[in-house]
Design an enzyme around this catalytic site. Structure first.
Site, short mmCIF file in Angstrom:
data_model
loop_
_atom_site.label_atom_id
_atom_site.label_comp_id
_atom_site.label_asym_id
_atom_site.label_seq_id
_atom_site.Cartn_x
_atom_site.Cartn_y
_atom_site.Cartn_z
N GLN A 56 -6.09 -4.27 38.92
CA GLN A 56 -5.59 -3.10 39.64
C GLN A 56 -6.72 -2.10 39.84
O GLN A 56 -7.60 -1.97 38.97
CB GLN A 56 -4.48 -2.42 38.84
CG GLN A 56 -3.28 -3.31 38.66
CD GLN A 56 -2.18 -2.67 37.83
OE1 GLN A 56 -2.46 -2.13 36.77
NE2 GLN A 56 -0.96 -2.73 38.29
N HIS A 87 -4.01 -6.17 35.38
CA HIS A 87 -2.55 -6.13 35.51
C HIS A 87 -1.97 -7.26 34.65
O HIS A 87 -1.11 -7.04 33.82
CB HIS A 87 -2.17 -6.29 36.99
CG HIS A 87 -0.70 -6.22 37.26
ND1 HIS A 87 -0.17 -6.00 38.51
CD2 HIS A 87 0.38 -6.36 36.45
CE1 HIS A 87 1.16 -6.00 38.45
NE2 HIS A 87 1.52 -6.23 37.21
N PHE A 141 4.20 -2.21 28.82
CA PHE A 141 3.56 -2.98 29.89
C PHE A 141 3.01 -4.29 29.32
O PHE A 141 3.20 -5.37 29.89
CB PHE A 141 2.47 -2.10 30.51
CG PHE A 141 1.66 -2.75 31.59
CD1 PHE A 141 2.25 -3.52 32.58
CD2 PHE A 141 0.28 -2.57 31.64
CE1 PHE A 141 1.49 -4.11 33.59
CE2 PHE A 141 -0.48 -3.15 32.64
CZ PHE A 141 0.12 -3.92 33.61
N HIS A 144 5.80 -6.71 28.67
CA HIS A 144 6.31 -7.30 29.92
C HIS A 144 5.39 -8.44 30.37
O HIS A 144 5.86 -9.53 30.72
CB HIS A 144 6.36 -6.20 30.99
CG HIS A 144 6.66 -6.71 32.36
ND1 HIS A 144 7.94 -6.90 32.84
CD2 HIS A 144 5.83 -7.11 33.37
CE1 HIS A 144 7.89 -7.38 34.07
NE2 HIS A 144 6.62 -7.51 34.43
N GLU A 145 4.07 -8.19 30.34
CA GLU A 145 3.13 -9.21 30.83
C GLU A 145 3.15 -10.45 29.93
O GLU A 145 3.11 -11.58 30.41
CB GLU A 145 1.71 -8.62 30.91
CG GLU A 145 1.56 -7.56 32.00
CD GLU A 145 1.89 -8.07 33.39
OE1 GLU A 145 1.37 -9.12 33.79
OE2 GLU A 145 2.70 -7.42 34.08
N LYS A 148 6.80 -12.22 30.33
CA LYS A 148 7.05 -12.81 31.67
C LYS A 148 6.01 -13.87 32.02
O LYS A 148 6.36 -14.94 32.50
CB LYS A 148 7.05 -11.70 32.72
CG LYS A 148 7.32 -12.21 34.14
CD LYS A 148 7.50 -11.08 35.13
CE LYS A 148 7.63 -11.62 36.55
NZ LYS A 148 7.63 -10.54 37.55
N HIS A 149 4.74 -13.56 31.80
CA HIS A 149 3.67 -14.47 32.25
C HIS A 149 3.00 -15.23 31.10
O HIS A 149 2.66 -16.40 31.24
CB HIS A 149 2.60 -13.68 33.03
CG HIS A 149 3.14 -12.88 34.17
ND1 HIS A 149 3.59 -13.45 35.33
CD2 HIS A 149 3.32 -11.54 34.32
CE1 HIS A 149 4.01 -12.50 36.17
NE2 HIS A 149 3.86 -11.33 35.57
P1 AMP Z 1 4.63 -8.02 37.13
O1 AMP Z 1 6.05 -8.47 36.90
O2 AMP Z 1 3.64 -8.64 36.21
O3 AMP Z 1 4.24 -8.06 38.58
O4 AMP Z 1 4.64 -6.48 36.73
C1 AMP Z 1 5.43 -5.61 37.45
C2 AMP Z 1 6.05 -4.56 36.55
O5 AMP Z 1 5.03 -3.92 35.79
C3 AMP Z 1 6.73 -3.50 37.36
O6 AMP Z 1 7.77 -2.96 36.57
C4 AMP Z 1 5.60 -2.50 37.57
O7 AMP Z 1 6.10 -1.21 37.83
C5 AMP Z 1 4.92 -2.56 36.24
N1 AMP Z 1 3.47 -2.31 36.28
C6 AMP Z 1 2.56 -2.87 37.09
N2 AMP Z 1 1.33 -2.43 36.77
C7 AMP Z 1 1.48 -1.57 35.74
C8 AMP Z 1 0.59 -0.80 34.94
N3 AMP Z 1 -0.74 -0.83 35.12
N4 AMP Z 1 1.12 -0.03 33.98
C9 AMP Z 1 2.43 -0.01 33.74
N5 AMP Z 1 3.33 -0.72 34.43
C10 AMP Z 1 2.86 -1.49 35.42
#
Ligand code: AMP
Length: 288
Positions: A56, A87, A141, A144-145, A148-149
């Site tokens: 990013q 990201h 964050f 989530h990463e 999900k991934h």
């Molecule tokens: P992804 O599913 O990996 O594409 O991530 C998307 C989710 O992460 C969405 O909820 C975005 O708003 C959030 N997101 C993306 N980049 C960032 C970041 N640098 N910091 C926090 N949230 C993020």
């Protein structure tokens, strides 16, 4: 009578199972997931084809910031990131879809406690929002990463710690910010650069074609792609290397900007960005 109601109950249960199964398939189709049946009869997602290191550009991403909180790196004033940040490392399929949320493993920040310094610096949250986790609810964050991934990368990158460590190592090895700066593409709020020139600089350095994502003509994301052994490869599918074909679906115009970071939050008395504590529900702040 008892037999009739037992029959009715079992038909209702069967109908419920069928509806649930078809909903799962609809969700899987959205992600383009190849469903396979695992050894215990559970559906399993097909292994991915290649990696996408999604980066990013904070100078663009931080333009969205309306609130600040200690966790948002856009709010670090002069210490805010001035390089491409991570990201995520995404496992993708060649057809443009991807697997997601592959295991039940939840994120545990303790497992990456020794990586927190580089993660805060190079893989920071750029938002106060809490992205969804794979198991309901919302979290960090990084969580989530990973869920999900990272769980879908596991056949190559292994556990949570190794997912984050591998991603940092690949990010350091393929330093896009340095490549672009050395080619004269430096952050600027006035210059516009040719998309083809930026892509060529990366092709020359890494011998592979990246993918760029823009917002209002500014670079927001830059994706580098890798085979499973982390040798660089083109992000676009197919064998064509024609730039017309590669960029026909791009969100970027022919001339793009790489905005310099506009100071927000801490240390900026003129900032119109409000500070909110971490635990405030941002849906309410929206209405202030
Ligand atoms: P992804 O599913 O990996 O594409 O991530 C998307 C989710 O992460 C969405 O909820 C975005 O708003 C959030 N997101 C993306 N980049 C960032 C970041 N640098 N910091 C926090 N949230 C993020």
């Amino acid at each position: 009578m008892a037999i009739l109601s037992a029959n009715l109950a079992s038909s209702a249960a069967l109908a419920l199972i069928l509806v649930a199964a078809s909903l799962c398939l609809i969700e899987a189709k959205q992600f383009g997931i190849g469903i396979e049946i695992g050894s215990r009869g559970r559906p399993r997602q097909r292994e991915f084809d290649y990696f996408n290191l999604a980066l990013q550009w904070p100078g663009t991403y931080c333009q969205r910031t309306r609130y600040c909180c200690p966790n948002n790196a856009c709010c670090r004033g002069s210490n805010s990131p001035a390089v491409f940040t991570i990201h995520g490392l995404w496992p993708d399929y060649n057809d443009g879809s991807w697997p997601a949320c592959c295991t039940k493993k939840s994120f545990d920040e303790k497992e990456i406690s020794t990586l927190l310094d580089p993660l805060e610096k190079y893989w920071p949250s750029l938002s106060c929002g809490k992205p969804s986790s794979c198991h309901g609810g919302k979290g960090s964050f990084w969580g989530h990463e990973w869920e999900k991934h990272g769980t879908c990368s596991a056949p190559v990158t292994g556990d949570e710690y190794n997912y984050f460590l591998t991603t940092l190592n690949v990010y350091f090895k393929y330093n896009v910010t340095k490549v672009l700066n050395e080619a004269g593409y430096v952050p600027s709020n006035t210059e516009k650069y040719p998309l083809g020139g930026i892509v060529s600089a990366i092709q020359n350095a890494f011998h592979a074609t990246p993918k760029l994502v823009c917002r209002n003509g500014a670079v927001e994301e830059l994706h580098l792609c890798f085979y499973k052994d982390f040798k660089p490869r083109d992000c676009a599918g197919g064998s064509s290397s024609s730039s017309d074909m590669l960029f026909s679906g791009s969100s970027c115009p022919n001339y793009i900007s790489l905005p310099a970071y506009a100071s927000l939050g801490a240390g900026n008395v003129e900032s119109e960005v409000s500070w909110v504590p971490e635990d405030v529900d941002l849906r309410w702040v929206d209405r202030l």
